[in-house]
Design an enzyme around this catalytic site. Structure first.
Site, PDB file in Angstrom:
ATOM      1  CG  ASP A  26      -1.920   1.032   0.841  1.00 51.49           C
ATOM      2  OD1 ASP A  26      -2.597   1.795   0.035  1.00 51.49           O
ATOM      3  OD2 ASP A  26      -2.887   1.076   1.807  1.00 51.49           O
ATOM      4  N   GLY A  27       0.295   1.981  -0.758  1.00 49.77           N
ATOM      5  CA  GLY A  27       1.007   3.591  -0.618  1.00 49.77           C
ATOM      6  C   GLY A  27       1.446   4.508  -2.044  1.00 49.77           C
ATOM      7  CB  SER A  71      -8.194  -6.521  -3.769  1.00 50.64           C
ATOM      8  OG  SER A  71      -8.437  -4.742  -4.398  1.00 50.64           O
ATOM      9  CB  THR A  72     -12.359  -9.175  -5.493  1.00 51.74           C
ATOM     10  OG1 THR A  72     -12.635  -9.363  -4.103  1.00 51.74           O
ATOM     11  CG2 THR A  72     -11.835 -10.687  -6.059  1.00 51.74           C
ATOM     12  CD  GLU A  73     -12.981  -5.876  -2.864  1.00 57.01           C
ATOM     13  OE1 GLU A  73     -11.294  -5.986  -2.569  1.00 57.01           O
ATOM     14  OE2 GLU A  73     -14.485  -7.202  -3.079  1.00 57.01           O
ATOM     15  CG  ASN A  74      -7.470  -3.239  -6.390  1.00 57.37           C
ATOM     16  OD1 ASN A  74      -6.450  -3.781  -5.971  1.00 57.37           O
ATOM     17  ND2 ASN A  74      -7.766  -1.855  -5.673  1.00 57.37           N
ATOM     18  CD1 TRP A  75     -11.883  -6.819 -10.533  1.00 54.35           C
ATOM     19  CD2 TRP A  75     -10.410  -6.197 -12.493  1.00 54.35           C
ATOM     20  NE1 TRP A  75     -10.682  -7.929 -10.999  1.00 54.35           N
ATOM     21  CE2 TRP A  75     -10.172  -7.503 -12.013  1.00 54.35           C
ATOM     22  CE3 TRP A  75      -9.697  -5.798 -13.887  1.00 54.35           C
ATOM     23  CZ2 TRP A  75      -9.213  -8.643 -13.083  1.00 54.35           C
ATOM     24  CZ3 TRP A  75      -9.174  -6.823 -14.496  1.00 54.35           C
ATOM     25  CH2 TRP A  75      -8.370  -7.425 -14.139  1.00 54.35           C
ATOM     26  NE  ARG A  77      -6.889   1.064  -6.844  1.00 56.23           N
ATOM     27  CZ  ARG A  77      -5.991   1.202  -6.242  1.00 56.23           C
ATOM     28  NH1 ARG A  77      -5.086   1.712  -6.489  1.00 56.23           N
ATOM     29  NH2 ARG A  77      -5.988   1.277  -4.937  1.00 56.23           N
ATOM     30  NE  ARG A 194      -3.541  -1.419   4.685  1.00 54.24           N
ATOM     31  CZ  ARG A 194      -4.420  -2.000   4.099  1.00 54.24           C
ATOM     32  NH1 ARG A 194      -4.994  -2.330   4.215  1.00 54.24           N
ATOM     33  NH2 ARG A 194      -4.943  -0.462   2.865  1.00 54.24           N
ATOM     34  NE  ARG A 200      -8.648   0.251   4.292  1.00 55.64           N
ATOM     35  CZ  ARG A 200      -8.459   1.969   4.693  1.00 55.64           C
ATOM     36  NH1 ARG A 200      -8.471   2.271   5.518  1.00 55.64           N
ATOM     37  NH2 ARG A 200      -8.024   2.612   3.835  1.00 55.64           N
TER      38      ARG A 200
HETATM   39  C1  FPP Z   1      -1.846  -0.067  -3.427  1.00 57.21           C
HETATM   40  O1  FPP Z   1      -1.716   1.082  -3.753  1.00 57.21           O
HETATM   41  C2  FPP Z   1      -1.013  -1.244  -4.615  1.00 57.21           C
HETATM   42  C3  FPP Z   1      -1.993  -1.707  -5.574  1.00 57.21           C
HETATM   43  C4  FPP Z   1      -3.171  -1.776  -5.315  1.00 57.21           C
HETATM   44  C5  FPP Z   1      -0.996  -2.623  -6.733  1.00 57.21           C
HETATM   45  C6  FPP Z   1       0.166  -3.469  -6.270  1.00 57.21           C
HETATM   46  C7  FPP Z   1       0.892  -3.880  -7.608  1.00 57.21           C
HETATM   47  C8  FPP Z   1       1.680  -3.380  -7.611  1.00 57.21           C
HETATM   48  C9  FPP Z   1       3.049  -3.185  -6.806  1.00 57.21           C
HETATM   49  C10 FPP Z   1       2.522  -3.716  -9.257  1.00 57.21           C
HETATM   50  C11 FPP Z   1       2.499  -5.362  -9.973  1.00 57.21           C
HETATM   51  C12 FPP Z   1       2.810  -6.212  -8.571  1.00 57.21           C
HETATM   52  C13 FPP Z   1       3.720  -6.786  -8.530  1.00 57.21           C
HETATM   53  C14 FPP Z   1       3.364  -8.955  -8.135  1.00 57.21           C
HETATM   54  C15 FPP Z   1       4.955  -6.805  -9.604  1.00 57.21           C
HETATM   55  P1  FPP Z   1      -2.399   1.953  -3.885  1.00 57.21           P
HETATM   56  O2  FPP Z   1      -2.268   2.149  -5.429  1.00 57.21           O
HETATM   57  O3  FPP Z   1      -3.463   2.014  -2.795  1.00 57.21           O
HETATM   58  O4  FPP Z   1      -1.698   3.731  -2.864  1.00 57.21           O
HETATM   59  P2  FPP Z   1      -1.836   4.626  -2.147  1.00 57.21           P
HETATM   60  O5  FPP Z   1      -2.914   4.511  -1.580  1.00 57.21           O
HETATM   61  O6  FPP Z   1      -1.047   5.148  -1.477  1.00 57.21           O
HETATM   62  O7  FPP Z   1      -3.182   5.382  -3.294  1.00 57.21           O
END
Ligand code: FPP
Length: 246
Positions: A26-27, A71-75, A77, A194, A200
């Site tokens: 995350d981040g 995640s299943t929710e990341n679609w 984005r 985390r 969370r």
């Molecule tokens: C969450 O950070 C990160 C993700 C949803 C994507 C993670 C994917 C990768 C690191 C690249 C591909 C993976 C591999 C294994 C090669 P965020 O975007 O939610 O961060 P934020 O909270 O700062 O917005």
């Protein structure tokens, strides 16, 4: 200690390393925004951080490393961001296919892989094949993964066996459910990291994290370098695990 503190690099007890470390990456978006870069650049830096972490933890002797990649929710984005993450996975898989044997890493994918592109599925099949022969650290990449979806899937698989008369309802024990999860063959995480300042679980390994030690830090995932990982492991080593006992 709830949050990791930026202290000197701690000394690790190599006899008490966590066997299984899980991490929410995350981040990435904030890391990029802080630098005036697009969010996708943050995912690219996050992918580098993931690969460095896997190599470092493998060198230390950690046996399993599980990361939340999508995640299943990341679609939900923006299409461009989803495309960029899938592109990074594609690049990583091609690199892994070239390097896994030499680095002695096994690669597994947890989640519903069906909606992925045919080319990603093909690359995953190739890494699965290589993983049959490598014996080092197992890296589990959670992709189109959700903890609740994983438990619901296990329930469906067990219900199917009951409907076919191969299983009795009283046989549905905790062990039976564990055997139907993506993580069937591996121990539960000892340490869950985390970063990114959020406190969370975000639907990550809900069943498996029942007795896991959590480490929260404000550090953003792309900045989780070796020293930061050491701090997380040292915090874990300072805890007493009681599993409900005294
Ligand atoms: C969450 O950070 C990160 C993700 C949803 C994507 C993670 C994917 C990768 C690191 C690249 C591909 C993976 C591999 C294994 C090669 P965020 O975007 O939610 O961060 P934020 O909270 O700062 O917005």
């Amino acid at each position: 200690m709830l949050f990791g503190k930026k202290e000197d690099r701690p000394q690790l007890d190599m006899e008490r390393l966590p066997a299984h470390i899980a991490a929410v990456m995350d981040g990435n978006g904030r890391w990029a925004q802080k630098r005036g870069m697009p969010r996708t650049a943050g995912h690219s830096a996050g992918s580098e951080a993931f690969q460095n972490a896997a190599e470092y933890l493998n060198d230390l002797g950690v046996k399993y490393f599980t990361v939340y990649a999508f995640s299943t929710e990341n679609w939900k984005r923006p299409e461009e961001e989803v495309g960029a993450i899938m592109g990074l996975l594609d690049r990583y898989l091609r690199k892994a296919i070239r390097e896994m044997t030499e680095k002695n890493i096994r690669l597994c994918f947890f989640g519903d892989l069906e909606p992925l592109s045919d080319s990603l599925k093909q690359l995953i099949a190739e890494t699965n094949e290589i993983s049959r022969h490598t014996t080092g650290m197992q890296v589990n990449v959670c992709l189109n993964y959700g903890g609740r979806a994983e438990i619901a899937r296990a329930a469906r698989l067990l219900a199917q066996e009951c409907a076919e008369g191969r299983l009795q309802p009283e046989d549905i024990t905790e062990a039976a459910i564990s055997r139907k999860l993506y993580s069937a063959d591996i121990p539960d995480p000892d340490l869950m990291i985390r970063p990114g300042g959020e406190l969370r679980l975000s639907n990550f390994l809900l069943w498996q994290n029942a007795y896991t030690e959590f480490y929260f830090t404000d550090t953003l995932w792309p900045d989780m370098d070796e020293a930061e990982l050491d701090r997380a492991i040292a915090a874990y080593q300072s805890r007493k695990r009681r599993y409900g006992g005294i």
